[in-house]
Design a protein around this motif. Structure first.
Motif, PDB file in Angstrom:
ATOM      1  N   ALA A 151      35.954  41.945  51.260  1.00  0.00           N
ATOM      2  CA  ALA A 151      35.359  42.921  50.333  1.00  0.00           C
ATOM      3  C   ALA A 151      36.252  43.271  49.153  1.00  0.00           C
ATOM      4  CB  ALA A 151      34.976  44.195  51.083  1.00  0.00           C
ATOM      5  N   GLN A 152      36.866  42.261  48.551  1.00  0.00           N
ATOM      6  CA  GLN A 152      37.592  42.491  47.305  1.00  0.00           C
ATOM      7  C   GLN A 152      36.593  42.343  46.161  1.00  0.00           C
ATOM      8  OE1 GLN A 152      40.691  43.308  47.106  1.00  0.00           O
ATOM      9  NE2 GLN A 152      41.757  42.529  48.901  1.00  0.00           N
ATOM     10  N   GLN A 153      36.803  43.128  45.121  1.00  0.00           N
ATOM     11  CA  GLN A 153      35.921  43.033  43.956  1.00  0.00           C
ATOM     12  C   GLN A 153      36.083  41.682  43.245  1.00  0.00           C
ATOM     13  OE1 GLN A 153      33.662  45.258  42.571  1.00  0.00           O
ATOM     14  NE2 GLN A 153      33.844  46.290  44.555  1.00  0.00           N
ATOM     15  N   ARG A 154      37.347  41.291  43.045  1.00  0.00           N
ATOM     16  CA  ARG A 154      37.611  40.053  42.325  1.00  0.00           C
ATOM     17  C   ARG A 154      37.802  38.922  43.324  1.00  0.00           C
ATOM     18  NH1 ARG A 154      42.092  40.443  38.135  1.00  0.00           N
ATOM     19  NH2 ARG A 154      40.713  39.177  36.877  1.00  0.00           N
ATOM     20  N   ARG A 155      37.818  37.711  42.811  1.00  0.00           N
ATOM     21  CA  ARG A 155      37.976  36.558  43.696  1.00  0.00           C
ATOM     22  C   ARG A 155      39.430  36.109  43.664  1.00  0.00           C
ATOM     23  NH1 ARG A 155      33.676  32.267  42.151  1.00  0.00           N
ATOM     24  NH2 ARG A 155      33.158  32.087  44.333  1.00  0.00           N
ATOM     25  N   GLN A 156      39.921  35.749  44.829  1.00  0.00           N
ATOM     26  CA  GLN A 156      41.308  35.310  44.910  1.00  0.00           C
ATOM     27  C   GLN A 156      41.339  33.786  45.023  1.00  0.00           C
ATOM     28  OE1 GLN A 156      43.613  36.934  48.182  1.00  0.00           O
ATOM     29  NE2 GLN A 156      45.389  37.167  46.866  1.00  0.00           N
ATOM     30  N   TYR A 157      42.279  33.186  44.314  1.00  0.00           N
ATOM     31  CA  TYR A 157      42.400  31.726  44.305  1.00  0.00           C
ATOM     32  C   TYR A 157      43.760  31.315  44.846  1.00  0.00           C
ATOM     33  CZ  TYR A 157      38.151  31.351  41.555  1.00  0.00           C
ATOM     34  OH  TYR A 157      36.843  31.413  41.152  1.00  0.00           O
ATOM     35  N   LEU A 158      43.734  30.257  45.640  1.00  0.00           N
ATOM     36  CA  LEU A 158      44.981  29.637  46.082  1.00  0.00           C
ATOM     37  C   LEU A 158      45.159  28.374  45.249  1.00  0.00           C
ATOM     38  CD1 LEU A 158      47.366  29.257  48.138  1.00  0.00           C
ATOM     39  CD2 LEU A 158      45.758  27.957  49.544  1.00  0.00           C
ATOM     40  N   GLU A 197      49.900  39.457  41.790  1.00  0.00           N
ATOM     41  CA  GLU A 197      49.753  38.050  42.156  1.00  0.00           C
ATOM     42  C   GLU A 197      51.105  37.526  42.655  1.00  0.00           C
ATOM     43  OE1 GLU A 197      46.216  36.903  39.022  1.00  0.00           O
ATOM     44  OE2 GLU A 197      48.256  36.384  38.471  1.00  0.00           O
ATOM     45  N   TYR A 198      51.074  36.327  43.270  1.00  0.00           N
ATOM     46  CA  TYR A 198      52.291  35.823  43.907  1.00  0.00           C
ATOM     47  C   TYR A 198      52.529  34.361  43.561  1.00  0.00           C
ATOM     48  CZ  TYR A 198      51.643  39.938  46.840  1.00  0.00           C
ATOM     49  OH  TYR A 198      51.467  41.217  47.278  1.00  0.00           O
ATOM     50  N   ALA A 199      53.820  34.019  43.429  1.00  0.00           N
ATOM     51  CA  ALA A 199      54.217  32.618  43.248  1.00  0.00           C
ATOM     52  C   ALA A 199      55.154  32.242  44.394  1.00  0.00           C
ATOM     53  CB  ALA A 199      54.926  32.452  41.911  1.00  0.00           C
ATOM     54  N   ALA A 213      40.862  36.154  39.804  1.00  0.00           N
ATOM     55  CA  ALA A 213      40.032  35.827  38.630  1.00  0.00           C
ATOM     56  C   ALA A 213      38.619  36.312  38.918  1.00  0.00           C
ATOM     57  CB  ALA A 213      40.045  34.334  38.371  1.00  0.00           C
ATOM     58  N   ASP A 214      37.883  36.608  37.838  1.00  0.00           N
ATOM     59  CA  ASP A 214      36.513  37.085  38.033  1.00  0.00           C
ATOM     60  C   ASP A 214      35.594  35.954  38.460  1.00  0.00           C
ATOM     61  OD1 ASP A 214      37.005  39.696  37.518  1.00  0.00           O
ATOM     62  OD2 ASP A 214      36.685  39.511  35.352  1.00  0.00           O
ATOM     63  N   ASN A 215      35.922  34.749  38.010  1.00  0.00           N
ATOM     64  CA  ASN A 215      35.044  33.627  38.333  1.00  0.00           C
ATOM     65  C   ASN A 215      35.823  32.315  38.197  1.00  0.00           C
ATOM     66  OD1 ASN A 215      35.138  32.975  35.536  1.00  0.00           O
ATOM     67  ND2 ASN A 215      33.615  34.586  35.206  1.00  0.00           N
ATOM     68  N   HIS A 216      35.127  31.260  38.516  1.00  0.00           N
ATOM     69  CA  HIS A 216      35.703  29.918  38.515  1.00  0.00           C
ATOM     70  C   HIS A 216      36.297  29.548  37.152  1.00  0.00           C
ATOM     71  CE1 HIS A 216      35.860  25.703  39.791  1.00  0.00           C
ATOM     72  NE2 HIS A 216      35.454  25.412  38.575  1.00  0.00           N
ATOM     73  N   THR A 217      35.521  29.850  36.075  1.00  0.00           N
ATOM     74  CA  THR A 217      35.972  29.463  34.727  1.00  0.00           C
ATOM     75  C   THR A 217      37.267  30.179  34.360  1.00  0.00           C
ATOM     76  OG1 THR A 217      33.653  29.268  34.162  1.00  0.00           O
ATOM     77  CG2 THR A 217      35.206  29.254  32.329  1.00  0.00           C
ATOM     78  N   GLU A 218      37.312  31.477  34.679  1.00  0.00           N
ATOM     79  CA  GLU A 218      38.525  32.229  34.332  1.00  0.00           C
ATOM     80  C   GLU A 218      39.731  31.673  35.086  1.00  0.00           C
ATOM     81  OE1 GLU A 218      38.608  36.483  35.191  1.00  0.00           O
ATOM     82  OE2 GLU A 218      40.755  36.446  34.758  1.00  0.00           O
ATOM     83  N   ALA A 219      39.542  31.348  36.375  1.00  0.00           N
ATOM     84  CA  ALA A 219      40.655  30.811  37.164  1.00  0.00           C
ATOM     85  C   ALA A 219      41.141  29.499  36.563  1.00  0.00           C
ATOM     86  CB  ALA A 219      40.216  30.615  38.617  1.00  0.00           C
ATOM     87  N   THR A 220      40.183  28.623  36.221  1.00  0.00           N
ATOM     88  CA  THR A 220      40.557  27.317  35.669  1.00  0.00           C
ATOM     89  C   THR A 220      41.267  27.484  34.325  1.00  0.00           C
ATOM     90  OG1 THR A 220      38.569  26.418  36.689  1.00  0.00           O
ATOM     91  CG2 THR A 220      39.659  25.022  35.083  1.00  0.00           C
ATOM     92  N   ILE A 251      52.832  19.144  35.399  1.00  0.00           N
ATOM     93  CA  ILE A 251      52.440  19.497  36.769  1.00  0.00           C
ATOM     94  C   ILE A 251      50.962  19.177  36.996  1.00  0.00           C
ATOM     95  CG2 ILE A 251      54.095  21.326  37.271  1.00  0.00           C
ATOM     96  CD1 ILE A 251      51.798  23.301  36.455  1.00  0.00           C
ATOM     97  N   SER A 252      50.667  18.926  38.254  1.00  0.00           N
ATOM     98  CA  SER A 252      49.276  18.813  38.679  1.00  0.00           C
ATOM     99  C   SER A 252      48.969  20.027  39.543  1.00  0.00           C
ATOM    100  CB  SER A 252      49.070  17.544  39.494  1.00  0.00           C
ATOM    101  OG  SER A 252      49.365  16.423  38.702  1.00  0.00           O
ATOM    102  N   ILE A 253      47.749  20.551  39.373  1.00  0.00           N
ATOM    103  CA  ILE A 253      47.376  21.759  40.117  1.00  0.00           C
ATOM    104  C   ILE A 253      46.049  21.534  40.837  1.00  0.00           C
ATOM    105  CG2 ILE A 253      46.768  24.215  39.939  1.00  0.00           C
ATOM    106  CD1 ILE A 253      48.514  24.397  37.443  1.00  0.00           C
ATOM    107  N   GLY A 254      46.024  21.875  42.114  1.00  0.00           N
ATOM    108  CA  GLY A 254      44.775  21.869  42.879  1.00  0.00           C
ATOM    109  C   GLY A 254      44.497  23.288  43.326  1.00  0.00           C
ATOM    110  N   ALA A 255      43.309  23.798  42.991  1.00  0.00           N
ATOM    111  CA  ALA A 255      43.036  25.208  43.308  1.00  0.00           C
ATOM    112  C   ALA A 255      41.715  25.331  44.052  1.00  0.00           C
ATOM    113  CB  ALA A 255      42.981  26.025  42.027  1.00  0.00           C
ATOM    114  N   THR A 256      41.595  26.444  44.767  1.00  0.00           N
ATOM    115  CA  THR A 256      40.324  26.723  45.437  1.00  0.00           C
ATOM    116  C   THR A 256      40.137  28.227  45.561  1.00  0.00           C
ATOM    117  OG1 THR A 256      38.993  26.288  47.405  1.00  0.00           O
ATOM    118  CG2 THR A 256      41.308  26.677  47.785  1.00  0.00           C
TER     119      THR A 256
END
Ligand SMILES: Nc1nc2c(ncn2[C@@H]2O[C@H](COP(=O)(O)OP(=O)(O)OP(=O)(O)O)[C@@H](O)[C@H]2O)c(=O)[nH]1
Length: 300
Positions: A151-158, A197-199, A213-220, A251-256
């Motif tokens: 139940a987080q408002q925003r979406r979290q990406y790894l 956020e964390y690194a 991020a609010d959505n997929h586009t913002e994360a990308t 760098i190459s980045i894979g996110a989900t």
């Protein structure tokens, strides 16, 4: 038999005896702890509550009532405290109900544990950090995952980030220069993360990020910005016997996107798969994979 006050007067721990916070006895250590000149000044107060921040009052009252009614001592409580002179400290409060000339009273001992708690926090923080880059390590990433709640408002990406052809940098310039590149990259992703956020450095030239991020586009878009920042960044290395070196990397980045309650293994498999695609399709790119995304890994 010496009077108990003679003993408490010279006791190094702050001690105060009170009935519903009206002071009946205080030793000099308690006066010093409170930022007051002497014990008599404490006894002249109508209530010792004024010596503690208001936010602690309800809990102190609850502890007092419970102990007086039941006679059961409450467990020691650790609080952040500021004395009247504004000195911050961390204090452990221990209470015991005693007989005060026929009335129930509370005997409160205080231990100032600022140094001890700071040392413990430093040690805990060190255990969660990577030695080379000082980023968080895999252990801390797993801890954060076990504490995630729905139940987080925003979406979290790894996001998994991996330096491209890092072996070549080691092979060409040597391991110590490779370490410099790792540190520089760590700084770059540290700067990229917002305060919530964390690194992480997971090991070798593998890094991870937990971002919002609010959505997929913002994360990308954000991860693209990181990719370009790394591409534009140069590590300068001076050497006494040669011209200064300027080393770049990509760098190459894979996110989900993270589902509310999924565990680290499930999510990291998806992010790793996306990273694999990023590497396989030319490196220096971001693949952000979620159910609605067009970047669905096409492993085959
Ligand atoms: N300098 C340095 N090198 C490290 C460290 N840990 C791992 N490595 C090196 O990182 C390199 C990783 O190489 P690979 O896994 O082949 O990957 P890569 O060369 O980056 O190639 P791709 O990931 O496929 O783009 C190896 O040469 C490791 O020895 C470290 O702490 N410091």
């Amino acid at each position: 038999m010496p009077d108990f006050k003679d003993i408490l007067d010279i006791h190094p721990n702050p001690c105060v005896i009170h009935i519903n916070f009206v002071p009946k006895y205080a030793n000099n250590a308690f006066a010093k702890f409170s930022g007051m000149a002497c014990a008599e000044d404490v006894l002249s107060l109508p209530s010792i509550r004024v010596l503690f921040e208001e936010e602690h009052w309800p809990e102190a009252q609850r502890r007092y009532n419970h102990a007086i009614e039941t006679g059961i001592p409450t467990p020691p409580e650790v609080i952040n405290h500021m004395d009247l002179k504004g000195n911050p400290m961390i204090a452990e409060i221990t209470d015991k109900v005693i007989d005060w000339y026929g009335e129930k009273a509370m005997c409160t001992f205080v231990s100032v544990v600022t140094d001890q708690i700071r040392r413990e926090r430093t040690l805990r923080d060190m255990a969660n950090r990577d030695d080379l880059t000082n980023l968080y390590n895999r252990r801390y990433l797993l801890d954060l995952f076990s504490e995630r709640h729905a139940a987080q408002q925003r979406r979290q990406y790894l996001a998994m980030a991996d330096i491209d052809h890092f072996k070549r940098i080691n092979d060409t310039f040597g391991h110590p220069v490779g370490d410099l590149v790792l540190r520089r990259f760590a700084q770059e992703i540290e700067d990229f993360t917002a305060p919530d956020e964390y690194a992480f450095r997971l090991g070798g030239e593998e890094f991870a990020l937990l971002i919002w991020a609010d959505n997929h586009t913002e994360a990308t878009t954000r991860l693209e910005r990181l990719r370009v920042a790394v591409q534009d960044c140069e590590v300068r290395v001076s050497h006494p016997n040669s011209q200064p070196l300027s080393i770049g990397c990509t760098i190459s980045i894979g996110a989900t996107v993270l589902e509310a309650t999924e565990d680290f293994l499930t999510a990291s498999l998806r992010a790793d798969e996306a990273l694999y695609i990023a590497k396989k399709t030319g490196r220096n790119r971001v693949i952000n994979y979620d159910a609605s995304s067009e970047d669905k890994p096409d492993v085959g």
